[in-house]
Design a protein around this motif. Sequence first.
Motif, short mmCIF file in Angstrom:
data_model
loop_
_atom_site.label_atom_id
_atom_site.label_comp_id
_atom_site.label_asym_id
_atom_site.label_seq_id
_atom_site.Cartn_x
_atom_site.Cartn_y
_atom_site.Cartn_z
N LYS A 64 38.43 -49.17 -19.37
CA LYS A 64 37.59 -49.89 -18.42
C LYS A 64 36.58 -48.98 -17.72
CE LYS A 64 39.30 -53.80 -19.32
NZ LYS A 64 38.51 -54.72 -20.12
N SER A 65 37.00 -47.80 -17.27
CA SER A 65 36.09 -46.94 -16.51
C SER A 65 36.66 -45.54 -16.38
CB SER A 65 35.85 -47.53 -15.11
OG SER A 65 37.06 -47.56 -14.38
N LEU A 66 35.79 -44.62 -15.94
CA LEU A 66 36.22 -43.26 -15.61
C LEU A 66 36.90 -43.31 -14.25
CD1 LEU A 66 36.19 -40.19 -16.21
CD2 LEU A 66 34.01 -40.10 -14.99
N TYR A 67 38.10 -42.78 -14.17
CA TYR A 67 38.89 -42.80 -12.94
C TYR A 67 38.76 -41.48 -12.18
CZ TYR A 67 42.95 -43.55 -9.91
OH TYR A 67 43.79 -43.69 -8.84
N ASN A 68 38.87 -40.36 -12.92
CA ASN A 68 38.83 -39.05 -12.29
C ASN A 68 38.63 -37.99 -13.38
OD1 ASN A 68 39.04 -37.03 -10.36
ND2 ASN A 68 40.99 -37.75 -9.52
N VAL A 69 38.25 -36.80 -12.97
CA VAL A 69 38.16 -35.65 -13.87
C VAL A 69 38.90 -34.51 -13.19
CG1 VAL A 69 36.65 -34.01 -15.05
CG2 VAL A 69 35.91 -36.38 -14.75
N VAL A 70 39.85 -33.89 -13.91
CA VAL A 70 40.61 -32.78 -13.35
C VAL A 70 40.62 -31.62 -14.34
CG1 VAL A 70 42.08 -34.27 -11.94
CG2 VAL A 70 42.85 -33.63 -14.21
N ARG A 71 40.87 -30.44 -13.82
CA ARG A 71 40.97 -29.25 -14.66
C ARG A 71 42.42 -28.78 -14.64
NH1 ARG A 71 37.55 -23.60 -14.12
NH2 ARG A 71 39.05 -22.35 -15.29
N ASN A 72 42.92 -28.41 -15.81
CA ASN A 72 44.29 -27.92 -15.93
C ASN A 72 44.30 -26.75 -16.90
OD1 ASN A 72 47.19 -28.02 -15.54
ND2 ASN A 72 47.30 -28.77 -17.62
N ASP A 73 44.48 -25.54 -16.41
CA ASP A 73 44.52 -24.36 -17.26
C ASP A 73 45.96 -24.09 -17.68
OD1 ASP A 73 41.84 -24.27 -16.66
OD2 ASP A 73 41.99 -22.57 -15.30
N TYR A 74 46.12 -23.63 -18.93
CA TYR A 74 47.46 -23.36 -19.43
C TYR A 74 47.39 -22.31 -20.55
CZ TYR A 74 46.09 -26.48 -23.26
OH TYR A 74 45.44 -27.07 -24.32
N THR A 75 48.55 -21.84 -20.94
CA THR A 75 48.66 -20.91 -22.06
C THR A 75 49.15 -21.69 -23.28
OG1 THR A 75 49.23 -19.12 -20.55
CG2 THR A 75 49.73 -18.77 -22.88
N ALA A 76 48.39 -21.62 -24.39
CA ALA A 76 48.76 -22.33 -25.61
C ALA A 76 50.08 -21.80 -26.14
CB ALA A 76 47.65 -22.19 -26.64
N CYS A 77 50.97 -22.71 -26.49
CA CYS A 77 52.30 -22.33 -26.97
C CYS A 77 52.25 -21.54 -28.28
CB CYS A 77 53.17 -23.56 -27.18
SG CYS A 77 53.45 -24.52 -25.71
N LYS A 78 51.45 -22.02 -29.23
CA LYS A 78 51.44 -21.42 -30.56
C LYS A 78 50.68 -20.10 -30.62
CE LYS A 78 51.91 -25.89 -32.76
NZ LYS A 78 51.25 -26.97 -33.45
N THR A 79 49.60 -19.98 -29.84
CA THR A 79 48.74 -18.79 -29.95
C THR A 79 48.78 -17.87 -28.74
OG1 THR A 79 46.83 -19.92 -29.00
CG2 THR A 79 47.12 -20.07 -31.40
N SER A 80 49.41 -18.32 -27.65
CA SER A 80 49.44 -17.60 -26.37
C SER A 80 48.05 -17.39 -25.79
CB SER A 80 50.15 -16.24 -26.51
OG SER A 80 51.48 -16.44 -26.89
N GLU A 81 47.09 -18.18 -26.26
CA GLU A 81 45.72 -18.09 -25.77
C GLU A 81 45.59 -18.87 -24.46
OE1 GLU A 81 41.25 -18.50 -27.69
OE2 GLU A 81 42.92 -19.51 -28.65
N GLU A 82 44.79 -18.32 -23.53
CA GLU A 82 44.53 -19.00 -22.27
C GLU A 82 43.51 -20.12 -22.52
OE1 GLU A 82 46.17 -18.44 -19.36
OE2 GLU A 82 47.36 -17.06 -20.57
N VAL A 83 43.85 -21.34 -22.10
CA VAL A 83 42.98 -22.49 -22.32
C VAL A 83 42.60 -23.09 -20.97
CG1 VAL A 83 42.79 -24.78 -23.36
CG2 VAL A 83 44.11 -22.99 -24.52
N LYS A 84 41.32 -23.31 -20.79
CA LYS A 84 40.82 -24.04 -19.63
C LYS A 84 40.60 -25.47 -20.11
CE LYS A 84 38.29 -19.96 -18.19
NZ LYS A 84 38.48 -19.22 -19.44
N SER A 85 41.34 -26.41 -19.56
CA SER A 85 41.30 -27.79 -20.04
C SER A 85 40.66 -28.71 -19.02
CB SER A 85 42.73 -28.27 -20.34
OG SER A 85 42.73 -29.63 -20.70
N ILE A 86 39.65 -29.44 -19.48
CA ILE A 86 39.07 -30.51 -18.68
C ILE A 86 39.77 -31.79 -19.10
CG2 ILE A 86 36.97 -31.83 -18.18
CD1 ILE A 86 37.00 -28.90 -17.12
N GLN A 87 40.27 -32.54 -18.14
CA GLN A 87 40.97 -33.77 -18.43
C GLN A 87 40.20 -34.95 -17.85
OE1 GLN A 87 45.16 -33.80 -18.06
NE2 GLN A 87 45.37 -31.78 -18.94
N LEU A 88 39.77 -35.84 -18.75
CA LEU A 88 39.12 -37.07 -18.34
C LEU A 88 40.22 -38.11 -18.12
CD1 LEU A 88 36.25 -37.24 -20.98
CD2 LEU A 88 36.14 -36.31 -18.66
#
Length: 135
Positions: A64-88
């Motif tokens: 129906k619509s955009l509710y919010n946008v948040v950022r969630n940073d985490y470490t990838a399980c498989k590669t141990s790479e740092e990921v900056k995640s934008i969540q719609l």
Amino acid sequence: MWGLTVRGICEFNEKFLLLKVRSKSAHDAGKWEIPGGKVKKCEFFDEALKREYFEETGLEIDIKSLYNVVRNDYTACKTSEEVKSIQLIMKVTCDSEDVKISEEHDEFGWFDMDEVEEMISKDLLTPPAVNAFKN
């Protein structure tokens, strides 16, 4: 590395659908989250949300619509790479409350806003879910 995740807040009969992350998960085990997931390469985010929602809940949704946008940073399980995640976080609707969860989750529930706020106060929601409901 930057990633894009899309999640859908589904309200049905004045209650919100949340899924409990499986207890064996590397991230946020045992916490409640908003259904959704990662957008694949060359995938439109609305199609990704419909795909992820169906995979995780068995529900077909309408966005129906955009509710919010948040950022969630985490470490990838498989590669141990740092990921900056934008969540719609999208507002979605469905025609049923008959949920069939996948193996990614241990249980599901429909919660009214007072219950969601109580869960937030008890630190039972994932950080993106907490931030999404602060809208």
